[in-house]
Design an enzyme around this catalytic site. Structure first.
Site, PDB file in Angstrom:
ATOM      1  N   LYS A   1       0.827  -1.197   0.000  1.00 60.37           N
ATOM      2  CA  LYS A   1       0.000   0.000   0.000  1.00 60.37           C
ATOM      3  C   LYS A   1       0.868   1.257   0.000  1.00 60.37           C
ATOM      4  CE  LYS A   1      -2.612  -2.288  -0.917  1.00 60.37           C
ATOM      5  NZ  LYS A   1      -3.566  -2.317  -2.030  1.00 60.37           N
TER       6      LYS A   1
ATOM      7  N   GLU B   1      -5.964   5.601  -6.772  1.00 62.92           N
ATOM      8  CA  GLU B   1      -4.967   6.466  -7.404  1.00 62.92           C
ATOM      9  C   GLU B   1      -5.602   7.700  -8.020  1.00 62.92           C
ATOM     10  OE1 GLU B   1      -1.846   2.960  -8.856  1.00 62.92           O
ATOM     11  OE2 GLU B   1      -3.328   3.802 -10.231  1.00 62.92           O
TER      12      GLU B   1
ATOM     13  N   ASP C   1      -7.588  -0.118  -6.095  1.00 57.87           N
ATOM     14  CA  ASP C   1      -6.291   0.500  -6.312  1.00 57.87           C
ATOM     15  C   ASP C   1      -6.327   1.531  -7.437  1.00 57.87           C
ATOM     16  OD1 ASP C   1      -3.291   0.264  -5.599  1.00 57.87           O
ATOM     17  OD2 ASP C   1      -3.300   0.153  -7.778  1.00 57.87           O
TER      18      ASP C   1
END
Length: 593
Positions: free
Chosen positions: A249, A316, A312
């Protein structure tokens, strides 16, 4: 900062967006009353401002022409996928997050002696690629296995002629000792292949990679992008290999830096999620957990490869990079327009978020940002939070669905192909964003910043940033992600990994130096957040629309805070240290520059 804080705030009227945790977390666009109905007139009636309905954006209007409140059907919140697992090597522990039981494995250097058992049957680990994650993971694996006195070889595989050979040699890998070589030879000779090339490169080369892998070998991914790409084509992985993922992470430089910082401190590193997508011989779970422990992960939590890539890629574009970029651009411009000097505006936006706000969230949680303010500061925070929550959620909602549908993945693949000349058209590689006025001001501010200065706690900036964070948490919660994934993807990765690097060099530097997929996403989505905050949230603030009290109450009482407290006890044992002169540019970008 009177010019920037004499605001009153409201939510913005947007139809068909996810509401916060109010009235059973139904889907709505504003406060729901006791009967589940929504009334903008009620929420605006006490306002002394001359707010015109035309200044608020909504996709539908009622028959009278006034802004109509739009309700949509409320699907049940998806229950998190069961993520229990069995391991014969490591100790599995149960934790409770907001009433949901989850299972983790705590890491630590005292577990390195278990790595030979976890990697049973593996003689060579091939690390393919030398971009963001490759250097960090290869070095951490090599060092951890050496400490475990294992004879497993960690070998780097690169394209012939790649300029990254020099970088790999400088890190201690070499052709002479069999730890550096051609990509295809490395894939063919490895029992565990860690595919750490860019997402676009994976999409263009997966067939050749699969064809070179040994039967019963294991494909390791640090991102689920390839699964999303295969799903979009109606394909899947070959059935003669296992497929696992370990997803730190944080960006690669964070993974290495915390590992090195913590050499004498047990458990220092970056948290990771792991997934077993395909297990052909029963070894996959222990191999994945061994991989995560060897990287230095303080704790490893379970996910699925599909949930990972959705959270994910979405993250972002949200709080981790794209959204925070859009937020600071919008606020810096607004503050300077209101007469705030440029240096102070930069400090009250970028420095505030990447410094004191992130530090407070990391060590104490989101609510402590609010509680650290005096009464005037709390009032300003509430106005900013109330104004920004729904506009941020609208863009986040759209972004998540673009990722889940495969649209965003396809966009990344096509963009990667535009980096090169084709079809008679020129190449269009990504340009840098750090030459605009705001980021030049940032260079000046950092050049005179005292050591250890975390910047001011600006209440308006704090309200917008925390609203963004809570909106992202709510989207992931509605979409059925586990709390461990939600908290790591929306909070821990931001404040413990990325934001300290942003504080050292600026948000623009991170946007220019993170993974290709993240850079593309930030450039695409940051302007969306900038636009909606400027056009809706800040307009509502200037019109002095009342604070949505339910939003504030729900924020302060949200069960996620208890879950964050549990996760905070599992955070790295040291804070990441990023000196101003730290060289954490990705190798290929340093070469191209």
């Amino acid at each position: 900062m009177a010019a920037a804080t004499s605001f009153s705030a409201t939510i913005t009227a947007n139809s068909e967006i996810l509401a916060g945790p109010v009235s059973g977390r139904t889907l709505a666009v504003a406060n729901a009353n006791a009967n589940g109905n929504v009334s903008f007139r009620q929420s605006l009636s006490s306002s002394s401002s001359k707010l015109s309905f035309g200044s608020l954006k909504c996709s539908r209007r009622n028959s009278t022409g006034a802004l109509g409140a739009c309700m949509v059907s409320a699907p049940a919140v998806k229950a998190p996928v069961s993520l229990d697992f069995n391991t014969s090597v490591f100790k599995k522990e149960k934790i409770s997050l907001a009433g949901h039981d989850e299972y983790i494995v705590k890491g630590g250097r005292d577990l390195f002696h278990l790595l030979p058992d976890a990697f049973k049957g593996i003689k060579q680990i091939g690390v393919i690629g030398w971009g963001s994650q490759g250097p960090a993971q290869a070095q951490n694996l090599r060092d951890s296995l050496a400490e475990a006195k294992s004879d497993i070889v960690v070998k780097i595989g690169l394209r012939k002629g790649s300029r990254s050979f020099a970088e790999a040699r400088a890190a201690g890998f070499s052709e002479e000792n069999g730890t550096l070589g051609d990509i295809w030879e490395t894939v063919s000779g490895s029992d565990l292949v860690l595919l750490l090339i860019s997402d676009a490169a994976q999409a263009d080369n997966y067939e050749k990679i699969f064809s070179h892998m040994k039967s019963n070998s294991i494909l390791g991914l640090s991102h689920g992008f390839l699964l999303g790409h295969l799903q979009s084509l109606g394909l899947d992985f070959p059935k003669n290999i296992s497929v696992i993922a370990v997803c730190p992470k944080g960006m690669g430089p964070s993974v290495r830096r915390l590992y090195v910082q913590g050499k004498d401190i047990n458990g220092a590193g970056i948290n990771s999620s792991f997934a077993v997508h395909q297990d052909v011989d029963g070894r996959a779970t222990d191999v994945a957990l061994g991989w995560s422990v060897a990287l230095g992960s303080p704790f490893t939590f379970a996910t699925t490869l599909e949930q990972e890539y959705k959270s994910d890629i979405f993250g972002e574009r949200g709080i981790l990079l794209g959204a925070v970029h859009g937020v600071v651009e919008a606020l810096f411009r607004k503050y300077t327009e209101n007469g705030v000097p440029e240096d102070l505006a930069y400090k009250n936006t970028v420095e505030s978020i990447t410094g004191i706000i992130s530090k407070t969230i990391s060590s104490k949680g989101m609510r402590e940002v609010y509680y650290a303010l005096d009464d005037t500061g709390k009032s300003i925070f509430e106005k900013a939070y109330s104004a920004a929550y729904y506009p941020c959620m609208e863009i986040l909602y759209e972004c998540y669905e673009d990722v889940a549908s495969g649209s965003e993945i396809r966009s990344v693949v096509l963009a990667g192909r535009r980096f090169y000349e084709k079809e008679g058209l020129p190449a269009f590689p990504m340009g840098k964003i750090d030459q605009t006025r705001m980021w030049k001001v940032g260079e000046r501010v950092r050049s005179t910043r005292p050591a250890g200065d975390l910047g001011p706690l600006d209440p308006f900036t704090a309200g917008v940033f925390v609203a963004l964070m809570m909106a992202q948490i709510e989207i992931l919660r509605k979409k059925g992600h586990s709390y461990s994934e939600i908290i790591n993807e929306s909070l821990i990765e931001a404040v413990d990994s990325l934001n300290p690097f942003m504080h050292a060099r600026g948000v623009s530097f991170m946007v220019d130096n993170c993974s290709t997929t993240a850079r593309l996403g930030s450039r695409k989505w940051a302007p969306r957040f900038d636009y909606i905050l400027t056009q809706q949230a800040l307009v509502a603030v200037e019109e002095c629309v009342p604070v949505n009290r339910d939003l504030i109450s729900n924020f302060l009482s949200d069960p996620v805070h208890g879950a964050i407290k549990v996760c905070a006890q599992l955070r790295p044992t040291v804070d990441i240290s990023v000196p101003p002169d730290a060289d954490f540019v990705r190798p290929e970008l340093r070469q191209s520059n």
